[in-house]
Scaffold this motif. Sequence first.
Motif, PDB file in Angstrom:
ATOM      1  N   ASN A 386      36.900  38.201  31.574  1.00 25.24           N
ATOM      2  CA  ASN A 386      37.338  37.716  32.885  1.00 25.24           C
ATOM      3  C   ASN A 386      36.195  36.997  33.587  1.00 25.24           C
ATOM      4  N   LYS A 389      35.629  33.787  32.083  1.00 30.86           N
ATOM      5  CA  LYS A 389      36.716  32.873  32.352  1.00 30.86           C
ATOM      6  C   LYS A 389      36.677  32.358  33.790  1.00 30.86           C
ATOM      7  N   GLY A 447      44.880  42.209  31.088  1.00 35.22           N
ATOM      8  CA  GLY A 447      43.492  42.637  30.879  1.00 35.22           C
ATOM      9  C   GLY A 447      43.070  43.782  31.776  1.00 35.22           C
TER      10      GLY A 447
HETATM   11 MG   LIG Z   1      41.721  38.887  31.673  1.00 39.65          MG
END
Ligand SMILES: [Mg+2]
Lengths: 482, 188
Positions: A386, A389, A447
Amino acid sequence: MSFLGSLTIGRKLTSISVLSSVTALLSASAAFLAYDVHTFRQSLTRRIATEAEIIGFNSASPILFKDAEAATAILNGLTAEPSVRAAAILDLGGTRFASYSREGAATPLAAPAGLPLTSQQFGPQGLLVSVPIQFEGRAVGRLLINAESRELRERQWRYAGIVAIVLACSFVLALAISRVVEKTISGPVLDLAATARRVSDGKDYTVRARPAGGDEIGALVSTFNAMLERIEGQNSDLEQARTELEKRVEARTRELAASNKELEAFSYSVSHDLRAPLRAIDGFSKALLDHCDASLDEKGRHYLQRVRAGTKRMGDLIDDMLGLAKISRKELTRQRVDLSAIAERVAAELAGRDSGHRLRVVVEAGLTATADSGLVEVLLENLMGNAWKFSSRKDDPTVQVGRVNGKGRVFYVRDNGAGFDMAYADKLFGAFQRLHSDAEFEGTGIGLATVQRIVNRHGGRVWAEGEPGKGAAFYFTLEGEA
Amino acid sequence: MFRESSARRTVRLALLLFAFAAARLPPAAAAGPSEYEVKAAFLYNFARFVEWPLDAAGVDGTFVVTVLGRDPFGSALDDTLRGKKIDDKRVVVRRVSRSEDVGRSHIVFISDSEKDRLPAILKSLDAAPVLTVGDMNQFAERGGVIRFKVDQDRIRLEINVAAAQRSRLRISSQLLKLARIVEPGMGS
Ligand SMILES: [Mg+2]
Ligand SMILES: Nc1ncnc2c1ncn2[C@@H]1O[C@H](COP(=O)(O)OP(=O)(O)OP(=O)(O)O)[C@@H](O)[C@H]1O
């Protein structure tokens, strides 16, 4: 009475009883003494007056015949009356004609000026009685008798002695009595105090003060005992309610776990069962595309492409759901886990995923925990993924992995990426909950739900902090906070 | 309640001391009465301690004191008895030289001058209710009732009770206790 204040109740009672008995005795003695003095004086006056009457009568002829010897002899008769100190016979002119004084008594008696012929008075010398000596109804002289109240004084001393002895005796008696009374009063009070101390020190509400009679202290003791009984009763009620509550919570938890498991099993089997028809859709849509490619126009081919994309997306979703379910079903095996090493590995993998990305990952050394290493890896993959990202659009994306305060059990993964609005901080962890659009940052939104599940299974906690445009931080623990 | 103010006590003490001092001084009339003045007074006092029988002298309302023989009193007797009354009777003093002239008297003072004639005089008065008084030697022993006896500047009394009884006189015990009681014929 302030000096009484610091005494014990027993001492107070003793002092009061002794004080009142002494006061009573002293006032009674004083009254008695005053009365005695009065009666003594009366009787002395009567006695001496009678004596004077007789002597006065007998002294008439000695005066008339100027026989001082005879007069003296008459006066000497007063030896029989020991209280008479001195006596004198005076002629009418005031000249002493004959006198008598008890041995030891010094001054010869004389009439004070202005003393009436007939008089009786007490002075510093004692009683002074004056009677006229009469013959044939006419005064021929005067007789003076001075009687002292030595007898009275002796009597008073005797009384004082008796009073002192009685006082001492009653003092001792009052002391003894009040000792006994003291026991019946301060004994129960002390017992009550000891019980109260036991209760307050030991929180033991089963003890009881010894019952004490029907008086005020007895009432106090029984009230105290009743209070203890009430407290004890309330305590046991409370205890009962607590155990009941515990039992209920336990039952609910068990119920909840059971239904959770049921739900998981259900969603697993649903996901699992969905795959077969999906595979059919996927396979046949591919076959259709391959087989009828020529006979399809542009529009038909596009529609088929959309079917295939949707199928793929659905397949991904199902895989994610199965993955999540798997994590829940997987056996947890705790062992010493080197978080730093895992984070480094994940970082390397992320770096390899996109070589054009200038990501900087800072991992604190020596991060360890007792946890399931496979799950910890999944956790870090998700959080760091995350971070990677949502910071990829930044000029100098940085991801930090570390421990709060450099030690302890709270770990964090921090980035300087897109961040998020804190108003939705608790929404992040729900499955398929996303704060960013697919166009902005792609993803399914499973996630953080996975992260939450892993942390939960370890008995830990996870929470997030963020600010739009500035970055986000995710904190987690892997052990129950004891 | 026994207490007096100290001021009053001081005054009282002063008075007491004063009275005491005054008592020590000789009486104001410095010269004491003469022997016969005293005897005259005693004569009068005798009358008050002696009771005469009802048939005694003085029916006419007088109390008669007679001096028999040479009068040793001078004016003392008259001075002493002037205006005096005994049992509501006026006192009258008479002087006689012979026993026959004594007559009806209550008291007869027998002068020392009559000492040789005493037995005869007493005999003539025998059993009459008369108080005989004298100051001669052995007066009471010889039958007189009361004798004055001068002893160290004091006048003592001797009383012959038997003689008094013979004369039916009642002498008060108050007088008797002051006197020496004499039995008749004691001396000689
Ligand atoms: Mg994620
Ligand atoms: N480091 C982060 N910075 C900013 N927002 C984040 C960060 N991590 C997660 N989020 C927000 O939380 C949402 C949920 O994250 P989650 O990891 O569950 O989904 P995803 O990353 O979008 O998809 P997936 O992880 O399933 O591929 C994200 O869509 C994003 O909006």
